[in-house]
Design a protein around this motif. Structure first.
Motif, PDB file in Angstrom:
ATOM      1  N   GLY A  93       1.085  -7.679 -12.022  1.00 22.04           N
ATOM      2  CA  GLY A  93       0.687  -6.412 -12.508  1.00 22.04           C
ATOM      3  C   GLY A  93       0.323  -5.443 -11.999  1.00 22.04           C
ATOM      4  O   GLY A  93       0.034  -4.348 -12.514  1.00 22.04           O
ATOM      5  N   LEU A  94       0.215  -5.410 -10.512  1.00 17.92           N
ATOM      6  CA  LEU A  94      -0.037  -4.494  -9.632  1.00 17.92           C
ATOM      7  C   LEU A  94       1.102  -3.470  -9.585  1.00 17.92           C
ATOM      8  O   LEU A  94       2.539  -3.976  -9.591  1.00 17.92           O
ATOM      9  CB  LEU A  94      -0.162  -4.929  -8.531  1.00 17.92           C
ATOM     10  CG  LEU A  94      -0.806  -3.985  -7.180  1.00 17.92           C
ATOM     11  CD1 LEU A  94      -1.867  -5.038  -6.644  1.00 17.92           C
ATOM     12  CD2 LEU A  94       0.379  -3.874  -6.261  1.00 17.92           C
ATOM     13  N   ALA A  95       0.837  -2.191  -9.573  1.00 17.04           N
ATOM     14  CA  ALA A  95       1.978  -1.074  -9.449  1.00 17.04           C
ATOM     15  C   ALA A  95       1.427  -0.232  -8.339  1.00 17.04           C
ATOM     16  O   ALA A  95       0.476  -0.028  -8.148  1.00 17.04           O
ATOM     17  CB  ALA A  95       1.761  -0.329 -10.814  1.00 17.04           C
ATOM     18  N   GLU A  96       2.676   0.091  -7.480  1.00 11.02           N
ATOM     19  CA  GLU A  96       2.477   1.050  -6.516  1.00 11.02           C
ATOM     20  C   GLU A  96       3.255   1.992  -6.530  1.00 11.02           C
ATOM     21  O   GLU A  96       4.537   2.388  -6.922  1.00 11.02           O
ATOM     22  CB  GLU A  96       3.063   0.230  -5.382  1.00 11.02           C
ATOM     23  CG  GLU A  96       2.694  -1.190  -4.945  1.00 11.02           C
ATOM     24  CD  GLU A  96       3.228  -1.833  -3.791  1.00 11.02           C
ATOM     25  OE1 GLU A  96       3.297  -1.079  -2.639  1.00 11.02           O
ATOM     26  OE2 GLU A  96       3.567  -3.007  -3.856  1.00 11.02           O
ATOM     27  N   VAL A  97       2.725   3.148  -6.117  1.00 15.84           N
ATOM     28  CA  VAL A  97       3.644   4.650  -6.044  1.00 15.84           C
ATOM     29  C   VAL A  97       3.277   4.856  -4.457  1.00 15.84           C
ATOM     30  O   VAL A  97       2.201   5.026  -3.937  1.00 15.84           O
ATOM     31  CB  VAL A  97       2.702   5.830  -6.637  1.00 15.84           C
ATOM     32  CG1 VAL A  97       3.629   7.108  -6.432  1.00 15.84           C
ATOM     33  CG2 VAL A  97       2.983   5.166  -8.214  1.00 15.84           C
ATOM     34  N   LEU A  98       4.481   4.981  -3.826  1.00 13.85           N
ATOM     35  CA  LEU A  98       4.589   4.988  -2.391  1.00 13.85           C
ATOM     36  C   LEU A  98       5.313   6.216  -1.885  1.00 13.85           C
ATOM     37  O   LEU A  98       6.178   6.528  -2.729  1.00 13.85           O
ATOM     38  CB  LEU A  98       5.198   3.836  -1.467  1.00 13.85           C
ATOM     39  CG  LEU A  98       4.445   2.554  -1.921  1.00 13.85           C
ATOM     40  CD1 LEU A  98       5.350   1.579  -2.647  1.00 13.85           C
ATOM     41  CD2 LEU A  98       3.896   1.868  -0.694  1.00 13.85           C
ATOM     42  N   ALA A 119      -5.122  -2.678  -9.640  1.00 10.79           N
ATOM     43  CA  ALA A 119      -5.455  -3.787  -8.894  1.00 10.79           C
ATOM     44  C   ALA A 119      -7.037  -3.628  -8.564  1.00 10.79           C
ATOM     45  O   ALA A 119      -7.616  -2.524  -8.261  1.00 10.79           O
ATOM     46  CB  ALA A 119      -4.915  -3.364  -7.275  1.00 10.79           C
ATOM     47  N   SER A 120      -7.809  -4.858  -8.659  1.00 13.10           N
ATOM     48  CA  SER A 120      -9.183  -4.856  -8.546  1.00 13.10           C
ATOM     49  C   SER A 120      -9.620  -4.795  -7.003  1.00 13.10           C
ATOM     50  O   SER A 120     -10.571  -4.280  -6.659  1.00 13.10           O
ATOM     51  CB  SER A 120      -9.671  -5.909  -9.243  1.00 13.10           C
ATOM     52  OG  SER A 120      -9.285  -7.303  -8.845  1.00 13.10           O
ATOM     53  N   LYS A 121      -8.900  -5.401  -6.096  1.00 11.00           N
ATOM     54  CA  LYS A 121      -9.078  -5.612  -4.928  1.00 11.00           C
ATOM     55  C   LYS A 121      -8.465  -4.824  -3.650  1.00 11.00           C
ATOM     56  O   LYS A 121      -8.788  -4.404  -2.773  1.00 11.00           O
ATOM     57  CB  LYS A 121      -8.964  -6.972  -4.622  1.00 11.00           C
ATOM     58  CG  LYS A 121     -10.094  -7.906  -5.223  1.00 11.00           C
ATOM     59  CD  LYS A 121      -9.875  -9.317  -4.775  1.00 11.00           C
ATOM     60  CE  LYS A 121     -10.843 -10.155  -5.636  1.00 11.00           C
ATOM     61  NZ  LYS A 121     -10.460 -11.577  -5.800  1.00 11.00           N
ATOM     62  N   VAL A 122      -7.124  -4.518  -4.083  1.00  4.25           N
ATOM     63  CA  VAL A 122      -6.126  -3.864  -3.067  1.00  4.25           C
ATOM     64  C   VAL A 122      -6.308  -2.602  -3.246  1.00  4.25           C
ATOM     65  O   VAL A 122      -6.193  -1.781  -4.320  1.00  4.25           O
ATOM     66  CB  VAL A 122      -4.638  -4.110  -3.592  1.00  4.25           C
ATOM     67  CG1 VAL A 122      -3.692  -3.447  -2.553  1.00  4.25           C
ATOM     68  CG2 VAL A 122      -4.283  -5.802  -3.518  1.00  4.25           C
TER      69      VAL A 122
END
Length: 161
Positions: A93-98, A119-122
């Motif tokens: 469920g985590l999404a990244e924009v890099l 992301a609750s922690k990342v």
């Protein structure tokens, strides 16, 4: 009628060495989890030759049982100036924009998260991909609300024929 080998978009050409399937093994860990090893397959494709985009998919599995572990998919958009934008959606469920840079001569891609969503922690992710002696290696580092940027994953993958 579809062309058999459509031309690669000029913006994709510096990363064309990535196109195809890669398979190998990796290892992971973090201060808050036990270390682990995994099998992995990455696929890079150029689904729309008229567009400056590379499609990316990844899946991992437990080496001992073959049981699926993690998967993610996304798009890589290299720019002619050596910068690159990447979006990745993970099965968690985590999404990244890099955003980052690529060096076509040295075949190194360095990515830094601009946004880590859902992301609750990342809090931060970096990814470095490098072609070394024909193998694709990568290192992923991660920061959470409890720790600074730390090594999390690394793998070496061989290109499949």
């Amino acid at each position: 009628m579809e062309k058999e080998n459509p031309a690669i978009h000029p913006a994709i050409a510096p990363l064309s060495y990535l196109l195809g399937r890669w398979r190998g093994e990796g290892e992971g860990g973090y201060p808050t989890i036990n270390s682990f090893r995994y099998g992995e397959e990455l696929q890079f494709s150029h689904p729309a030759p008229g567009k400056p985009v590379v499609a990316y998919s990844q899946k991992t599995w437990k080496l001992s049982s073959g049981e699926p572990m993690h998967s993610e998919t996304g798009y890589w958009r290299p720019k002619p100036d050596g910068t690159i934008e990447v979006v990745i959606a993970q099965s968690t469920g985590l999404a990244e924009v890099l955003k980052g840079t690529y060096n076509a001569e040295d075949k190194v891609i360095k990515l830094q998260s601009e946004l880590v969503g859902n992301a609750s922690k990342v809090k931060q992710i970096t990814r470095v991909f490098e072609l070394v002696n024909g193998d694709l290696s990568y290192v992923v580092q991660m920061a959470t609300n409890l720790s600074s940027l730390q090594p999390h994953l690394k793998a070496v993958l061989k290109k499949l024929p």
